[in-house]
Enzyme design. Structure first.
Site, PDB file in Angstrom:
ATOM      1  CB  SER A  48      -0.952  -0.086   1.110  1.00  0.00           C
ATOM      2  OG  SER A  48      -0.059  -0.106   2.475  1.00  0.00           O
ATOM      3  CE  LYS A 116       0.314  -8.197   3.565  1.00  0.00           C
ATOM      4  NZ  LYS A 116      -0.419  -7.998   2.503  1.00  0.00           N
ATOM      5  CD  GLU A 185      -7.434  -5.717   1.908  1.00  0.00           C
ATOM      6  OE1 GLU A 185      -6.272  -6.071   1.748  1.00  0.00           O
ATOM      7  OE2 GLU A 185      -7.691  -4.458   1.197  1.00  0.00           O
TER       8      GLU A 185
END
Ligand code: KIV
Length: 270
Positions: A48, A116, A185
């Protein structure tokens, strides 16, 4: 432990049990990592970063080099939280060998404790290869921002049975492949609850309800410094945009009035 003893750095083993909620926030820079470190369990150097710091519309343009630079800054500037770094789009999907080579580079050049990656059943072989080669993996299922072109945008996942079952199958695949935890998510509470109850490793939700074992949010979302995009599920704990604007306005007024003295003036003295 007395007040002076610094808390030891958390590691993957500290997240083996699902007994206390996991506090996780994103961090991309040294000053933010320093501020968050004493208060959180995991610092996630998320891709992000591409949207929040670089102004991209999505995470697809983020490179391995960007993740290494930000990951290394966060590791250098923290001592307590476990640091997890995202593998960016295009650096792991081709084959388990590609993933292993790039994951090793991320680990070596940042000093992070784990990586991740996004994906469920289709990533199981890759996760297995990484774990077998000593790379701890945090999975990521549900809404996967690196697949937004396929998903048709940032949309809640799991509203219908087929999607809910897919997320559950993805979660099971990630667990069976050896991930130590995974992010869920953008999914509804019933899906997050069913998955969290059925798996042995912690689930970390983002827009996936309090049914998860912990939560991760983007730091700029909770501080109100990322105006381009404000997810509804992200509670604002501070509203820093007007405070920053006010400070910069005051600075500009000083400069324009030639109020910027030399070293004989001491500012910010207590
Ligand atoms: O890139 C990121 O920041 C993330 C999360 C917020 C889960 O993947």
């Amino acid at each position: 432990m007395d007040m002076q003893t610094p808390k030891p750095r958390l590691g993957v083993k500290d997240f083996a049990k699902k007994d206390t909620p996991i506090v996780c926030l994103t961090a991309y820079t040294a000053p933010i990592a320093r501020l968050l470190d004493p208060h959180v369990d995991i610092l996630l150097v998320g891709d992000s970063v591409g949207m929040v710091l670089y102004g991209f519309d999505d995470t697809l343009s983020v490179t391995l080099e960007m993740m290494i630079a930000h990951g290394a800054a966060v590791v250098r500037s923290s001592s307590h939280a476990m640091v997890v770094v995202d593998m960016p789009y295009g650096t792991y999907e081709q084959s388990p060998e590609q993933a292993l080579q790039n994951a090793k580079r991320l680990m070596k050049e940042t000093g992070c404790a784990a990586i991740k990656l996004e994906g469920g059943q289709e990533m199981a072989a890759t996760i297995r290869t990484l774990v077998r080669n000593g790379v701890p993996v945090m999975g990521h299922v549900g809404l996967m921002p690196q697949s937004i072109k396929k998903l048709g945008g940032f949309k809640i996942q799991g509203r219908d049975n087929a999607q809910a079952e897919k997320i559950k199958a993805d979660a099971d695949a990630v667990v069976a492949a050896g991930a130590f935890a995974f992010v869920i998510e953008g999914t509804i509470e019933s899906v997050a609850r069913t998955i969290t109850k059925s798996v042995s490793i912690p689930t970390i939700g983002i827009g996936a309800s309090a049914a998860c074992d912990g939560q991760v949010l983007v730091i700029d979302d909770i501080l109100g410094t990322f105006a381009a995009f404000a997810p509804r599920f992200a509670k604002r704990y501070a509203e820093l945009t007007p405070i920053i604007a006010q400070a910069v306005e005051a600075y500009a007024a000083d400069v324009r009035a030639h109020r910027f003295p030399g070293p004989e003036h001491v500012f910010n003295a207590k």
